[in-house]
Write a protein that holds these residues in place. Structure first.
Motif: not given
Ligand code: NZQ
Ligand code: ZN
Length: 392
Positions: A39-40, A254, A273
């Motif tokens: 990611g970022g 999940l 969503h």
């Molecule tokens: O991009 P980076 O720099 O890695 O930063 C991320 C991002 O800004 C940060 N982050 C992740 N791990 C980190 C961290 N920051 C510091 N230390 C760490 N160890 O957190 C931020 C959010 O990350 P993201 O991946 O977007 O979060 P999440 O895991 O909550 O995922 C959300 C996405 O998953 C979808 C959501 O709709 C959304 O798009 N979903 C996926 C599902 C599935 N595949 O089963 C089900 C869910 O209901 C959901 O809809």
């Protein structure tokens, strides 16, 4: 209980000591050409990027960095091209749900000559195109989505204000779940992830197969775990037990186990969503705002009260004989727990201060979730607008 089949082939490697010892072979068994997706900057900051590169230094690694939260189809298209141009054998996804979801669609898009968005729009993804898939190995860095052990991927297309959940044929081949890697997740994101886990459990709990006590009992146990440990992780980010309990809860919530034999579809996720599709807000925060308002609306149907009362008693430890009173108290508890984690609790707080898009969002949410036919309580677009309005 209804008949069901259940299979989940993901190889879980949970804990502190697996990555250094096992990552290389876990990836290399599938071939030398690796697409490393992240990611970022969080993995550069934490040192995980260098660690992974060091472990894979004898393999041909191409990189796709910068995958956004609410992953965008443009990143998936970039990954599709990299996968094809480099004939990758395996994808290594390192990050949260967004990174792993993007990797999932890229894994079959490698074998597709058209636009990767086709695989998202088609709810069965690559399955119905009869495409092959590149195996995915992932290192999860955020506890929330359960993507590490499921078939789902959620991708956004900002050009047309769409955020769509799709299914891929295979769950990840191997998922490394090291709770220590989540110690750097900021408090707000820890809150959002924990609320997301609670929402997954809630969506599967409110199901019309009342005889499925196995699922309901497992969900109640997982809910109590998240309720207990999320505040601990927020207060003390390095508390390993808190991070470990949240991580395994996110996976268990999940990976399909607690929803076997369920009959009812989900409601709050399709409504969230739409918020993210139009306003790009954090998924878990949106769920935390909408869930208590959805609950308030559905307890107007008295057939929902016995299950709400059970939730109140078993999960929130409330007592009393009147189901309606207990249901209202459970909703209040839900609201208060979300708020206590520091999550924003109204739409204006996340930048949604006018209702001009509510009609179009409600219509799309009802369509995506088939809420008029498959919801726990059937909802029309007007009902959904009322939930959005109540969240202002
Ligand atoms: O991009 P980076 O720099 O890695 O930063 C991320 C991002 O800004 C940060 N982050 C992740 N791990 C980190 C961290 N920051 C510091 N230390 C760490 N160890 O957190 C931020 C959010 O990350 P993201 O991946 O977007 O979060 P999440 O895991 O909550 O995922 C959300 C996405 O998953 C979808 C959501 O709709 C959304 O798009 N979903 C996926 C599902 C599935 N595949 O089963 C089900 C869910 O209901 C959901 O809809
Ligand atoms: Zn979710």
């Amino acid at each position: 209980m209804r008949d069901f089949s259940f299979k989940n082939a993901t190889d879980i490697r949970f804990g502190k000591d697996h990555i250094d010892a096992e990552l290389h072979d876990a990836v290399a068994q599938f071939g030398n050409n690796v697409l490393f997706i992240y990611g970022g900057h969080s993995i550069q900051k934490s040192g995980l990027y260098d660690r992974v590169k060091g472990l894979l230094n004898d393999l041909n690694v191409v990189e796709l960095g910068g995958v956004e939260p609410n992953p965008k189809i443009s990143s998936v298209r970039d990954g599709q091209k990299l996968a094809q141009d480099n004939n990758v054998d395996v994808i290594l996804a390192v990050g949260g749900g967004s990174v792993i979801d993007a990797a999932k669609v890229i894994s079959s898009a490698k074998f597709y000559n058209g636009d990767a968005w086709d695989l998202v729009v088609n709810a069965n993804g690559a399955d119905s195109y009869k495409l092959d898939e590149v195996p995915i190995v992932d290192i999860l860095t955020l506890s929330a989505t359960g993507t590490e052990m499921n078939h789902n991927a959620v991708i956004s297309n900002p050009e047309i204000n769409e955020k769509i959940g799709t299914r891929v044929p295979e769950t990840p081949a191997i998922s490394f779940l090291d709770p220590e890697l989540t110690e750097t997740v900021p408090a707000r994101q820890t809150a959002a992830g924990s609320i997301d886990i609670m929402s997954h459990l809630t969506e599967q709990y409110f199901d019309r197969d009342d005889a499925n006590d196995v699922s309901k009992g497992m969900i109640e146990g997982l809910m109590r775990t998240v309720i207990k440990w999320a505040p601990v992780a927020i207060k003390n980010p390095s508390n390993y037990d808190a991070r470990a309990n949240l991580m395994w809860s996110s996976t268990m919530a999940l990976n399909g186990i607690v929803s076997v034999a369920n009959v009812t579809g989900w409601t709050v996720h399709p409504l969230e969503h739409e918020l993210s599709a139009y306003y790009d807000i954090t998924h878990g925060i949106g769920l935390g705002i909408l869930t208590p308002r959805w609950m308030k609306q559905v307890i107007e149907d008295e057939t929902t009260l016995p299950l709400f009362a059970r939730l109140a008693r078993i999960v929130w430890h409330l007592t009393g004989d009147d189901d309606l009173t207990l249901a209202k108290q459970a909703i209040q508890k839900t609201y208060e727990w979300n708020a206590s984690l520091g999550a924003e609790m109204t739409l204006p707080e996340v930048g949604i201060s006018d209702d001009s898009k509510f009609d179009v969002m409600a219509k799309a949410g009802v369509e995506e979730g088939q809420l008029e036919t498959a919801g726990y309580i059937k909802l029309t677009p007007a009902d959904v607008v009322a939930i959005y309005q109540d969240s202002m």
